[in-house]
Motif scaffolding. Structure first.
Motif, PDB file in Angstrom:
ATOM      1  N   ARG A 181       0.848  -1.196   0.000  1.00  0.00           N
ATOM      2  CA  ARG A 181       0.000   0.000   0.000  1.00  0.00           C
ATOM      3  C   ARG A 181       0.882   1.244   0.000  1.00  0.00           C
ATOM      4  N   LYS A 182       0.320   2.342  -0.428  1.00  0.00           N
ATOM      5  CA  LYS A 182       1.067   3.599  -0.431  1.00  0.00           C
ATOM      6  C   LYS A 182       1.080   4.171   0.984  1.00  0.00           C
ATOM      7  N   MET A 183       2.284   4.477   1.466  1.00  0.00           N
ATOM      8  CA  MET A 183       2.435   5.007   2.823  1.00  0.00           C
ATOM      9  C   MET A 183       3.184   6.331   2.779  1.00  0.00           C
ATOM     10  N   ARG A 184       2.857   7.202   3.712  1.00  0.00           N
ATOM     11  CA  ARG A 184       3.451   8.534   3.718  1.00  0.00           C
ATOM     12  C   ARG A 184       4.800   8.603   4.417  1.00  0.00           C
ATOM     13  N   SER A 185       4.953   7.855   5.504  1.00  0.00           N
ATOM     14  CA  SER A 185       6.109   8.084   6.368  1.00  0.00           C
ATOM     15  C   SER A 185       7.054   6.904   6.539  1.00  0.00           C
ATOM     16  N   ARG A 186       6.767   5.763   5.921  1.00  0.00           N
ATOM     17  CA  ARG A 186       7.662   4.618   6.079  1.00  0.00           C
ATOM     18  C   ARG A 186       7.677   3.789   4.799  1.00  0.00           C
ATOM     19  N   TRP A 187       8.784   3.077   4.630  1.00  0.00           N
ATOM     20  CA  TRP A 187       8.939   2.248   3.432  1.00  0.00           C
ATOM     21  C   TRP A 187       8.396   0.850   3.639  1.00  0.00           C
ATOM     22  N   GLY A 188       8.279   0.454   4.886  1.00  0.00           N
ATOM     23  CA  GLY A 188       7.744  -0.859   5.177  1.00  0.00           C
ATOM     24  C   GLY A 188       7.365  -0.959   6.637  1.00  0.00           C
ATOM     25  N   SER A 189       6.582  -1.969   6.972  1.00  0.00           N
ATOM     26  CA  SER A 189       6.218  -2.220   8.363  1.00  0.00           C
ATOM     27  C   SER A 189       6.068  -3.716   8.565  1.00  0.00           C
ATOM     28  N   CYS A 190       6.376  -4.157   9.778  1.00  0.00           N
ATOM     29  CA  CYS A 190       6.322  -5.581  10.106  1.00  0.00           C
ATOM     30  C   CYS A 190       5.502  -5.770  11.377  1.00  0.00           C
ATOM     31  N   ILE A 191       4.577  -6.735  11.348  1.00  0.00           N
ATOM     32  CA  ILE A 191       3.810  -7.094  12.534  1.00  0.00           C
ATOM     33  C   ILE A 191       4.111  -8.556  12.834  1.00  0.00           C
ATOM     34  N   PRO A 192       5.139  -8.814  13.645  1.00  0.00           N
ATOM     35  CA  PRO A 192       5.554 -10.203  13.901  1.00  0.00           C
ATOM     36  C   PRO A 192       4.423 -11.084  14.423  1.00  0.00           C
ATOM     37  N   GLY A 193       3.575 -10.540  15.298  1.00  0.00           N
ATOM     38  CA  GLY A 193       2.506 -11.327  15.886  1.00  0.00           C
ATOM     39  C   GLY A 193       1.481 -11.813  14.886  1.00  0.00           C
ATOM     40  N   LYS A 194       1.344 -11.088  13.772  1.00  0.00           N
ATOM     41  CA  LYS A 194       0.382 -11.473  12.741  1.00  0.00           C
ATOM     42  C   LYS A 194       1.054 -12.072  11.513  1.00  0.00           C
ATOM     43  N   GLN A 195       2.373 -12.218  11.581  1.00  0.00           N
ATOM     44  CA  GLN A 195       3.130 -12.770  10.451  1.00  0.00           C
ATOM     45  C   GLN A 195       2.806 -11.992   9.166  1.00  0.00           C
ATOM     46  N   LYS A 196       2.917 -10.673   9.254  1.00  0.00           N
ATOM     47  CA  LYS A 196       2.561  -9.817   8.112  1.00  0.00           C
ATOM     48  C   LYS A 196       3.601  -8.729   7.909  1.00  0.00           C
ATOM     49  N   VAL A 197       3.961  -8.505   6.650  1.00  0.00           N
ATOM     50  CA  VAL A 197       4.857  -7.404   6.265  1.00  0.00           C
ATOM     51  C   VAL A 197       4.139  -6.565   5.210  1.00  0.00           C
ATOM     52  N   THR A 198       4.188  -5.262   5.372  1.00  0.00           N
ATOM     53  CA  THR A 198       3.597  -4.345   4.394  1.00  0.00           C
ATOM     54  C   THR A 198       4.698  -3.497   3.794  1.00  0.00           C
TER      55      THR A 198
END
Length: 250
Positions: A181-198
């Motif tokens: 997805r298009k994000m304004r302030s970061r190049w990526g994000s990780c939620i280890p608890g949900k096994q998800k990377v954006t």
């Protein structure tokens, strides 16, 4: 804006009936007033125009930002993997689709994406071809481009995730769900608890080596969910030149 900057203005003394205030294209304020008008009175007048000044400056900033953004018309240079592609905005026609598919199979066309309306976006040589129902409509063209960018960023980020995953698989990491997805302030994000990377779809504009850094950075959070020394040691173990790669994201 600092409070003091709000009331900084250029005063021009001349024979005028009223106090006149205008906000220039650079955001500065110019006031003209008769020589007989006291400075304190003029200061009070400027302060009374606070809302007007703020609104005018906001409009100027908005216009400047719009001018910086591509209008998605033929001849514009569109950022792509650290370089640029020359945009060609053309009239869409579903009759072109069979020929395009043949060129995709032949390797002449890359990054091909189309919809059910005969519109398509693809790379060919050093050009980015955008076939639109209305090539003169910048808003519609941007929507087509944003959709294409999201698709292509997803393909690339998943490809690079699979490429670097073995480094994390041997450390016990389960391959995660990949989102774009298009994000304004970061190049990526990780939620280890949900096994998800954006990943940010705007990564498609950045050099491939910098995209690789973002992939490794986010996957490293499955092992170290912070930015501790151990986290950066892991990133450095996989990408010794990660600092240089990171510079490409500026």
């Amino acid at each position: 804006m600092h409070e003091d900057e709000m009331w900084t203005y250029q005063l021009i003394r001349k024979n005028v009936k009223n106090i006149n205030l205008r906000v220039k294209s650079d955001g500065s304020v110019v006031v003209s007033a008769d020589p007989r008008v006291p400075k304190a009175y003029i200061d009070g007048f400027v302060q009374s125009k606070r809302d007007f000044i703020q609104k005018a400056r906001a409009n100027i900033l908005q216009n400047q930002n719009m001018q910086k953004q591509p209008q998605f018309r033929t001849g514009e240079q569109i950022p792509y993997l650290g370089n640029t592609l020359c945009l060609f905005a053309e009239q869409a026609d579903s009759r072109y689709i069979p020929g395009w598919l043949e060129e995709v199979q032949a390797g002449v066309i890359a990054c091909f994406s189309r919809n059910n309306h005969g519109e398509a976006v693809f790379q060919k040589g050093q050009g980015l071809y955008l076939y639109s129902a209305d090539p003169a409509d910048a808003v519609h063209n941007r929507q087509l481009y944003d959709s294409w960018q999201k698709i292509q960023a997803g393909i690339l980020c998943r490809q690079e995730s699979l490429r670097y995953y073995p480094e994390f698989e041997k450390r016990g990491v389960v391959f995660p769900e990949i989102k774009i997805r298009k994000m304004r302030s970061r190049w990526g994000s990780c939620i280890p608890g949900k096994q998800k990377v954006t990943f940010n779809s705007l990564l498609l504009e950045k050099p491939l080596e910098s995209i690789e850094y973002v992939v490794v950075h986010e996957f490293s959070h499955f092992i170290h969910p912070d930015h501790s020394k151990a986290f950066y040691e892991l990133v450095g173990c996989i990408l010794p030149d990660w600092k240089r790669r990171k510079e490409g994201l500026r």
